[in-house]
Design a protein around this motif. Structure first.
Motif, PDB file in Angstrom:
ATOM      1  N   ARG A 122      88.283  52.714 -14.493  1.00 23.10           N
ATOM      2  CA  ARG A 122      88.926  53.891 -13.466  1.00 23.10           C
ATOM      3  C   ARG A 122      90.408  53.433 -12.733  1.00 23.10           C
ATOM      4  NH1 ARG A 122      83.693  53.547 -13.871  1.00 23.10           N
ATOM      5  NH2 ARG A 122      82.586  55.627 -14.509  1.00 23.10           N
ATOM      6  N   PRO A 123      91.288  53.397 -13.486  1.00 24.26           N
ATOM      7  CA  PRO A 123      92.550  52.743 -13.219  1.00 24.26           C
ATOM      8  C   PRO A 123      93.162  53.247 -11.612  1.00 24.26           C
ATOM      9  CG  PRO A 123      92.785  53.593 -15.379  1.00 24.26           C
ATOM     10  CD  PRO A 123      91.577  54.208 -14.922  1.00 24.26           C
ATOM     11  N   ALA A 124      92.989  52.137 -10.825  1.00 24.80           N
ATOM     12  CA  ALA A 124      93.301  52.478  -9.590  1.00 24.80           C
ATOM     13  C   ALA A 124      94.350  51.416  -8.896  1.00 24.80           C
ATOM     14  CB  ALA A 124      91.778  52.801  -8.764  1.00 24.80           C
ATOM     15  N   PHE A 125      94.840  50.704  -9.904  1.00 26.03           N
ATOM     16  CA  PHE A 125      95.776  49.562  -9.525  1.00 26.03           C
ATOM     17  C   PHE A 125      97.298  49.928  -9.550  1.00 26.03           C
ATOM     18  CE2 PHE A 125      92.476  47.065  -8.923  1.00 26.03           C
ATOM     19  CZ  PHE A 125      91.898  45.977 -10.062  1.00 26.03           C
ATOM     20  N   PRO A 126      98.010  49.500  -8.927  1.00 25.85           N
ATOM     21  CA  PRO A 126      99.522  49.743  -9.036  1.00 25.85           C
ATOM     22  C   PRO A 126      99.944  49.580 -10.653  1.00 25.85           C
ATOM     23  CG  PRO A 126      99.259  48.230  -7.356  1.00 25.85           C
ATOM     24  CD  PRO A 126      97.975  48.186  -7.915  1.00 25.85           C
TER      25      PRO A 126
END
Lengths: 481, 227, 392
Positions: free
Chosen positions: A250-254
């Motif tokens: 679940r991509p939640a990084f910059p």
């Protein structure tokens, strides 16, 4: 999170293990019917004229162009009834690549946001821009599959993957992608969920990562077969992968974040060059020396470097020239009889150990060095990861490592600009902020090659007696104009 | 923001807590917790990928409310970074798929209206040609209504072509969205939807409203005719 | 597995029976018995012959690994054939390496040698080896690469074809161990550099050479203009507004270095063009800390054309560099170490590669590449400068 009790699902050494036959898609008869002889393969021509692809079948190195043709023939023999994607997709693929060779341009369009529900990555979408010429590769998405640690497989599992790839995809794989994933190269949108379900239900596997997430972690084979492994790379990689599933799916990084695990400073997984968080094995006690074996090397009885130079006559082994003199810190002595290492002065570069693996071994007091911030050139330039934690013991469940990981990720998630890698973020804020504020650890010279030469130091107000508040009137009393 | 570093066990309780708060739509509490503890804020962002709509929509709304709070307290740069992250997740170069990024972007603009330019038209540009994101795009247009009129007109051809879809959810969303925007050129397409009795559920004003495609079309036609 | 068109998936009930977050299969079940028994107990190794490594355990057990080169892009038929081989010789186990070679592990030297013979005997219909053994010791292994024209949408060149051509040219070094040190060759089809191309002994890089074209009609609606402006590391983009109020950008083409970052941020400034695209060659990188520190690769050939299907220009240059290095370097010297020792001026002289202005760094940290010391050697390049100022 992890599939409970599935750790030995495929284990051939266990009695009730799952086999290829339990989950196969193609029956024995179907595969037998679709078999072809080498003559048939030689005589096989795909439907497009591909003179340039043909040219690349010549020469000794394994030709993937021949291989794709092989798959094209197999698909033809299996027949459309036995395939979810068009029979000719491999032929169309070669046709389009041939066109690229003529035009010197790619024919994959922009666009291609695609995935499985609930996950924000793991599938790379692709659409052809020559859909009338090559209709069977109109969509040709790539599925990344989290590889088993050390890229170890057994044939039951592999055959299962092959069936899914051929039945629901193009039958072409990448073993492996650059990050380390097993890759199915080419399928239709409609088959993405079915592939995912087959993978999770029957194979006990999962999709890998892509996007601004934690990318699929990868490792060297470590203690499985390497005498130099200073920590269990396979176990740590697996444990960290399972602990960070949310971050992975679940991509939640910059931007992207990579973990890599190398068992020793030889760094066979190139952690120092491309991981935001490099875990590289090392030791802090003495290199183990078998003096008798050293003498055998000197006597020419054991070939140096495990026999790696055997293709050329380099003359007799000269321990003084090849080991003692090449030591970067000059911490070794050979008196004709005994090899001594001044261990506190050794920087553990692995050279002497690499040259004499039957005589020298890493120490036994082992752990990892944690380095942060490597990245490829885009955008501000390439960086290698920097030494941050010189040594830490690492034992399951790796709580100390996870604590440090979360500190770093939390800060970067908060402060990182869009598309700013950790390494660039460290550059922007400064090493001091990263070390003292984010990690809350002391500074050490091991983090730098040399101290700064530019003298622009940011002293703090609190360090300076009297602080910074001054009154110009007081000043003028002492220094009138 | 304070830093509270949890071990793995505390992660599980944060997840459980967030789920309860989202299901109960306790937005005030959610915003406070996210401000105080990064782990809550991270968990809300993971929930943007939820398939379960009961959790996903409140997560979208929470995200937007946090952005609004930051914007109003002067943290405008930060808000823009998060919006850019959302756009990056629907940029094909990223390799990722922000399943609910269009809705989240629209919800943020609804909370911070000045951001309509350029993020409103950018939202349509990034999504209208990507099949998995079309529904999110249409919902976003409907959510923002008249403010999107100019952008809708700019992407007229691509937007009106969705009416040829077989997917009833797309038809229902498109009908509702065109009504909210008040887009006259859509009327002939809306009229063609009469007779389609299939039901479509749309999340409006924090709740699900269920109507047939025909009803959505009629409602849209009357809204457009009123203006 | 289900043969139904959509398998276990029901599009009407997408959540039903969905299993998620289970991660990869546990590695332990894929370890062959000799590995399991000696996990963490390995003591030393020896390369018995190219492509065959013997590991010895503290228990006295031995593991024999046969390594084969692979093209990374493989068909399932190829993998199935490898499974047949693994079943026959290795108890049904096999692995791949971090550089895309494949490895078969057995517990007897006899089996290993028979396996090696079998592998080397198999060929593709076009005459190439299917499973050439080698890739051990002081030579090359498989060339790490990317997708190229087979799957990438921003490549400046193809990966598989270029790699095949170069691997063919360097094949001897895959089969034999006669180089002064390991030589790692990598390839990236564009500046995004998927893989560790920036730290390889020899790196091949696809390069674009035309600035982006601006789609004035669409850019204002598709992109955040300030972000496009900020995307350029050389400040070559500035915002403009037409008299009618249409927002767009203007690119200072003189300042552009074709990195494509603006295009990554905004599809309305596309970059690629076949006439400008080509291949650059870099050398001298390394990842290990053995003897010398890790190093970045450095550009030594700014551009060579995409002459399909076999990139003869690139192959000739790579072969020349390897031949010169092999002859001139000391034992244990990596390519970058050798170049540093003899001096880069000598490198260009010995390899007969032209030294052009493109190779002078002008980006961040360019200063770090300057020679600010009196230590240099005299070559023709130096005399040309002296002559230019009437110095000799």
């Amino acid at each position: 999170m992890a599939a409970e009790g599935q750790e030995h699902l495929w284990d051939k050494e266990e009695k009730e293990h799952r086999t290829y036959n339990d989950i196969r898609i193609f029956t024995e008869e179907e595969l037998k019917k679709a078999a072809y002889t080498e003559e048939e393969l030689k005589a096989f021509k795909i439907k497009h004229a591909t003179p340039q692809m043909d040219e690349l079948e010549k020469g000794p190195w394994p030709s993937c162009f021949s291989d794709v043709k092989r798959e094209a023939l197999h698909r033809k023999k299996l027949g459309q009834d036995n395939l979810m994607l068009p029979v000719e997709c491999c032929e169309d693929l070669l046709g389009q690549v041939e066109l690229s060779y003529i035009n010197k341009e790619t024919h994959w369009k922009h666009g291609g946001i695609i995935g499985v529900l609930g996950y924000g990555g793991g599938v790379i979408g692709r659409y052809s821009d020559q859909q009338d010429k090559f209709p069977s590769i109109a969509h040709f998405h790539t599925v990344r599959i989290n590889q088993p640690g050390g890229h170890f497989y057994n044939t039951d599992y592999l055959r299962g993957l092959c069936d899914i790839c051929e039945y629901r995809g193009s039958g072409i794989m990448n073993m492996h992608g650059s990050t380390g994933d097993t890759i199915f190269l080419g399928t239709f949108t409609e088959q993405l969920e079915p592939i995912f379900f087959d993978l999770t239900h029957d194979m006990g596997g999962d999709i890998g990562g892509s996007g601004s997430n934690l990318r699929t972690p990868s490792d060297c084979l470590g203690m499985a077969r390497c005498e130099w492994a200073c920590f269990d790379t396979l176990d740590m990689c697996y444990d960290m992968t399972m602990s960070f599933q949310d971050e992975l799916h679940r991509p939640a990084f910059p931007y992207k974040y990579k973990f890599k695990f190398s068992g020793c400073p030889n760094d066979c997984v190139a952690a120092i060059a491309r991981a935001d968080q490099s875990h590289i094995g090392t030791w802090k006690d003495d290199i183990r020396i078998d003096q008798e074996a050293v003498k055998e090397y000197v006597a020419g009885k054991i070939p140096p470097d495990g026999g790696a130079f055997a293709g050329r006559d380099w003359g007799p082994f000269d321990i003084q020239k090849e080991v003692i003199d090449l030591c970067p810190t000059q911490c070794m002595r050979w008196d004709g009889n005994k090899l001594t290492i001044n261990n506190p002065e050794c920087t553990r570069c692995m050279h002497c150990i690499d040259v004499m693996p039957e005589a020298l071994r890493p120490g036994v007091d082992t752990g990892i060095t944690l380095l942060f911030g490597a990245k490829a050139p885009i955008l501000e330039g390439a960086q290698m990861s920097l030494v941050t934690i010189p040594f830490m013991y690492v034992k399951k469940p790796y709580d100390n490592l996870k604590e440090v990981t979360r500190k770093v990720q939390d800060w970067w998630m908060e402060e990182g600009k869009n598309r700013e890698r950790l390494g660039e973020c460290i550059q922007r804020f400064g090493l001091k902020t990263f070390i003292t504020d984010v990690l809350g650890i002391p500074v050490m010279p091991q983090s730098i090659r040399e101290p700064r030469s530019n003298p622009y130091m940011f002293f703090k107000e609190s360090e300076v007696p009297g602080g910074w508040k001054r009154d110009i009137k007081d000043y003028r009393k002492k220094h009138p104009l | 923001m304070k830093f509270l570093y949890n071990t793995l066990n505390m992660d599980k309780s944060v997840r459980k807590h967030i789920r309860e708060l989202l299901e109960n739509r306790d937005y005030d509490r959610l915003v406070d917790l996210c401000e105080a503890d990064r782990n809550y804020w991270k968990e809300v962002r993971f929930r943007l990928y939820e398939i379960d709509e009961k959790l996903r929509w409140p997560a979208i709304e929470t995200f937007a409310k946090i952005m609004k709070k930051w914007w109003e307290s002067g943290r405008e740069k930060k808000v823009r970074e998060y919006i850019r992250n959302l756009f990056w997740s629907i940029n094909d170069e990223s390799g990722g798929i922000g399943w609910n990024a269009p809705q989240t972007i629209a919800e943020i603009i609804a909370n911070i209206p000045v951001l309509i330019d350029p993020y409103g038209s950018m939202m349509i540009a990034h999504t209208i040609e990507e099949p998995p994101l079309v529904k999110g795009c249409l919902w976003g247009i409907g959510r923002l209504g008249e403010k999107m009129a100019e952008s809708v007109d700019f992407f007229k051809e691509k937007l009106l072509s969705v009416f040829q879809s077989d997917d009833v959810e797309i038809l229902g969303l498109a009908a509702w969205a065109m009504g909210e925007v008040g887009y006259k050129p859509a009327v002939p397409f809306l009229e063609k939807l009469r007779g389609n009795k299939e039901n479509v559920s749309i999340y409006i004003k924090s709740d699900f409203q269920r109507k047939s495609v025909e009803q959505w079309a009629e409602y849209a036609i009357s809204t457009i005719k009123e203006n | 597995m289900s043969r139904a068109r959509l398998g276990y998936y029901d599009p009407k009930k997408p959540q039903e029976n969905r299993i998620t977050d289970i991660g990869p299969p546990n590695y332990q079940q894929f370890l062959p018995p000799v590995i399991r028994k000696n996990y963490g107990k390995w003591a030393s190794h020896r390369i018995l012959e190219p492509g065959l490594i013997m590991h010895v355990s503290e228990t006295g057990d031995k593991a024999y690994t046969v390594r084969v080169g692979q093209p990374r892009l493989v068909s399932v038929e190829n993998v199935r054939e490898m499974c047949d081989i693994a079943d026959k010789y290795c108890g049904g186990y096999m692995r791949w390496t971090t550089r895309n070679n494949a490895e078969f592990i057995t517990d007897s030297e006899e089996k290993a040698k028979a396996l090696k013979k079998d592998l080397d005997s198999r060929k593709h219909s076009g005459g190439s080896y299917r499973f050439p053994t080698g890739g051990t010791g002081m030579g090359i292994t498989a060339i790490v690469h990317t997708q190229g024209w087979f799957h990438c949408h921003t490549p400046a060149t193809d990966a598989s074809g270029l790699v095949k051509s170069v691997a063919d040219a360097l094949f001897d070094h895959f089969k034999e161990m006669k180089l002064p040190a390991k030589l790692r060759v990598s390839m990236a089809c564009c500046l995004n550099m998927c893989g560790a191309v920036h730290c390889s002994d020899i790196a091949l890089l696809g390069y674009h050479r035309k600035p982006p074209i601006v789609d004035d009609d669409h850019i204002g609606k598709m992109c955040e203009i300030p972000l496009v402006v900020a995307a350029c590391p050389l400040y070559a983009i500035k915002p403009v507004t037409s008299p009618e109020g249409k927002r767009s950008v203007k690119i200072n083409e003189e300042k552009c270095m074709f990195c494509g970052n603006c295009y990554t941020m905004c599809a309305a400034v596309p970059l690629a063009d076949k006439e400008g695209d080509g291949v650059s060659i870099l050398v001298g990188g390394k990842i290990s800390s053995r003897v010398t520190h890790p190093k970045f690769s450095k550009i030594v050939v700014p551009i060579l054309p995409n002459t399909t299907p076999r990139w003869p220009e690139v192959c000739d240059v790579v072969k020349k560099i390897v031949d010169v290095y092999a002859k001139d370097a000391n034992k244990y010297e990596r390519l970058g170490d050798w170049a540093a020792r003899i001096g880069w001026e000598r490198f260009f002289e010995k390899t007969e590669l032209p030294f052009t202005w493109h190779l002078l760094d002008d980006y961040r940290l360019a200063y770090d590449t300057y020679r600010t010391s009196m230590q240099f050697k005299f070559t023709e390049h130096a005399w040309a400068v002296s002559r230019a100022v009437d110095g000799i």
